[in-house]
Design a protein around this motif. Sequence first.
Motif, short mmCIF file in Angstrom:
data_model
loop_
_atom_site.label_atom_id
_atom_site.label_comp_id
_atom_site.label_asym_id
_atom_site.label_seq_id
_atom_site.Cartn_x
_atom_site.Cartn_y
_atom_site.Cartn_z
N ASN A 121 -13.70 -6.23 5.17
CA ASN A 121 -13.39 -7.02 4.00
C ASN A 121 -14.19 -6.50 2.81
OD1 ASN A 121 -12.85 -8.91 2.08
ND2 ASN A 121 -13.40 -10.68 3.31
N GLN A 151 -2.71 -6.16 -4.32
CA GLN A 151 -2.89 -7.41 -3.58
C GLN A 151 -1.99 -8.51 -4.09
OE1 GLN A 151 -7.11 -8.29 -2.37
NE2 GLN A 151 -7.55 -6.78 -3.96
N TYR A 157 0.83 -1.21 0.00
CA TYR A 157 0.00 0.00 0.00
C TYR A 157 0.87 1.26 0.00
CZ TYR A 157 -3.08 -3.53 2.10
OH TYR A 157 -3.78 -4.68 2.37
N TYR A 163 -0.73 -3.75 9.38
CA TYR A 163 0.27 -3.35 8.42
C TYR A 163 1.65 -3.29 9.05
CZ TYR A 163 -3.43 -1.39 5.34
OH TYR A 163 -4.51 -1.19 4.52
N TYR A 180 -1.99 2.02 16.00
CA TYR A 180 -0.61 2.24 15.59
C TYR A 180 -0.02 3.39 16.39
CZ TYR A 180 -1.66 -0.66 11.54
OH TYR A 180 -2.02 -1.71 10.72
N ARG A 235 -10.18 -7.99 17.25
CA ARG A 235 -11.15 -8.44 16.27
C ARG A 235 -12.55 -8.29 16.82
NH1 ARG A 235 -6.44 -10.21 15.13
NH2 ARG A 235 -5.80 -11.09 13.14
N GLY A 239 -14.38 -7.35 -0.97
CA GLY A 239 -13.99 -8.18 -2.11
C GLY A 239 -12.65 -8.86 -1.92
N GLY A 240 -12.37 -9.35 -0.70
CA GLY A 240 -11.11 -10.02 -0.42
C GLY A 240 -9.98 -9.08 -0.07
N TYR A 241 -10.23 -7.80 -0.17
CA TYR A 241 -9.24 -6.78 0.15
C TYR A 241 -9.58 -6.17 1.50
CZ TYR A 241 -7.90 -1.84 0.31
OH TYR A 241 -7.49 -0.61 0.71
N GLN A 242 -8.54 -5.94 2.30
CA GLN A 242 -8.73 -5.36 3.62
C GLN A 242 -8.76 -3.84 3.48
OE1 GLN A 242 -6.71 -5.78 8.05
NE2 GLN A 242 -5.42 -6.03 6.29
N LYS A 243 -9.92 -3.27 3.50
CA LYS A 243 -10.05 -1.82 3.38
C LYS A 243 -9.96 -1.19 4.75
CE LYS A 243 -12.93 1.86 1.43
NZ LYS A 243 -11.74 2.55 0.86
N VAL A 244 -8.94 -0.37 4.95
CA VAL A 244 -8.64 0.21 6.26
C VAL A 244 -8.89 1.70 6.23
CG1 VAL A 244 -6.87 0.53 8.01
CG2 VAL A 244 -6.91 -1.57 6.64
N PHE A 278 -8.36 5.09 8.65
CA PHE A 278 -7.64 5.56 9.83
C PHE A 278 -8.32 6.76 10.46
CE2 PHE A 278 -3.67 3.18 9.81
CZ PHE A 278 -3.63 2.68 8.52
N GLY A 279 -8.18 6.89 11.78
CA GLY A 279 -8.51 8.13 12.45
C GLY A 279 -7.43 9.17 12.18
N TYR A 283 0.39 5.29 1.25
CA TYR A 283 -0.43 6.28 1.93
C TYR A 283 0.28 7.64 1.89
CZ TYR A 283 -3.56 2.85 4.02
OH TYR A 283 -4.50 1.87 4.21
N LEU A 307 2.40 -1.06 14.49
CA LEU A 307 1.26 -1.73 15.10
C LEU A 307 1.58 -2.07 16.55
CD1 LEU A 307 -1.55 -3.16 14.66
CD2 LEU A 307 -0.24 -5.23 14.17
N GLY A 366 -5.32 -11.23 2.38
CA GLY A 366 -6.56 -11.47 3.10
C GLY A 366 -6.89 -10.34 4.05
N THR A 367 -7.55 -10.67 5.14
CA THR A 367 -8.00 -9.63 6.06
C THR A 367 -7.49 -9.93 7.47
OG1 THR A 367 -10.04 -10.81 6.50
CG2 THR A 367 -10.07 -9.25 4.70
N HIS A 368 -7.73 -8.98 8.35
CA HIS A 368 -7.40 -9.15 9.77
C HIS A 368 -5.91 -9.23 10.03
CE1 HIS A 368 -11.60 -10.90 10.89
NE2 HIS A 368 -11.66 -9.68 10.45
N ASN A 372 -14.60 -5.19 11.06
CA ASN A 372 -14.44 -6.33 11.97
C ASN A 372 -13.02 -6.50 12.50
OD1 ASN A 372 -13.20 -7.18 9.65
ND2 ASN A 372 -14.72 -8.75 9.16
N TYR A 373 -12.17 -5.52 12.23
CA TYR A 373 -10.78 -5.60 12.73
C TYR A 373 -10.34 -4.19 13.04
CZ TYR A 373 -5.69 -6.20 12.55
OH TYR A 373 -4.35 -6.18 12.83
#
Lengths: 113, 114
Positions: free
Chosen positions: B95, A50, A33, A102, B36, B51, B97-102, B104-105, A35, B46, A97-99, B31-32
């Motif tokens: 999640n 990905q 990624y 970084y 940091y 979770r 589409g299989g991508y972890q979309k994050v 941030f604050g 940023y 991190l 994947g997820t969870h 869900n996660y």
Amino acid sequence: DGGITQSPKYLFRKEGQNVTLSCEQNLNHDAMYWYRQDPGQGLRLIYYSQIVNDFQKGDIAEGYSVSREKKESFPLTVTSAQKNPTAFYLCASAEGGTHYGYTFGSGTRLTVV
Amino acid sequence: GENVEQHPSTLSVQEGDSAVIKCTYSDSASNYFPWYKQELGKGPQLIIDIRSNVGEKKDQRIAVTLNKTAKHFSLHITETQPEDSAVYFCAASLNSGGYQKVTFGIGTKLQVIP
């Protein structure tokens, strides 16, 4: 030691120039990624990838381009079309994947002169 | 899309006191929730994550709590030390589409006064 390396640490760009920021990881992570960090705005996603040879635009992709020819490398080019490029740029990687949290690089500070 | 709000933006505490940073999120599909720590001139690191199937997690002096119903989560640092001084970011991940979309604050600058 495994990690993610960004170079250079400081970069100066003249108006109208393209510059490329390097990001290399040896963590065997699938996802990478880019940023952008500006004061008071947190972290905003520019591009993400990905898998090798595939990448997607993030929230602020205009004026930027990337490539992902190798799993270890995800360089970011800041083009002359980016009107306000002065910022701190952070590269990150994560397992697919997820969870997964970084792993971030130490950042590149880009200044337009 | 997801929106993460973080409070306060700055926080000063005396060494040895506790510090609490709070975040809220808008998308119930998140869900996660990682946290940091960013020291001056460095990339974020991190420090703890949680979770959505867990309400609380501790790691030595730091803990995170999650209230899914209210859509908020908090970072607690006890017995603060000067080396805890840094900017802390919360994030919410879902999640897509299989991508972890994050998302941030905007960060909290914590100053621990010796």
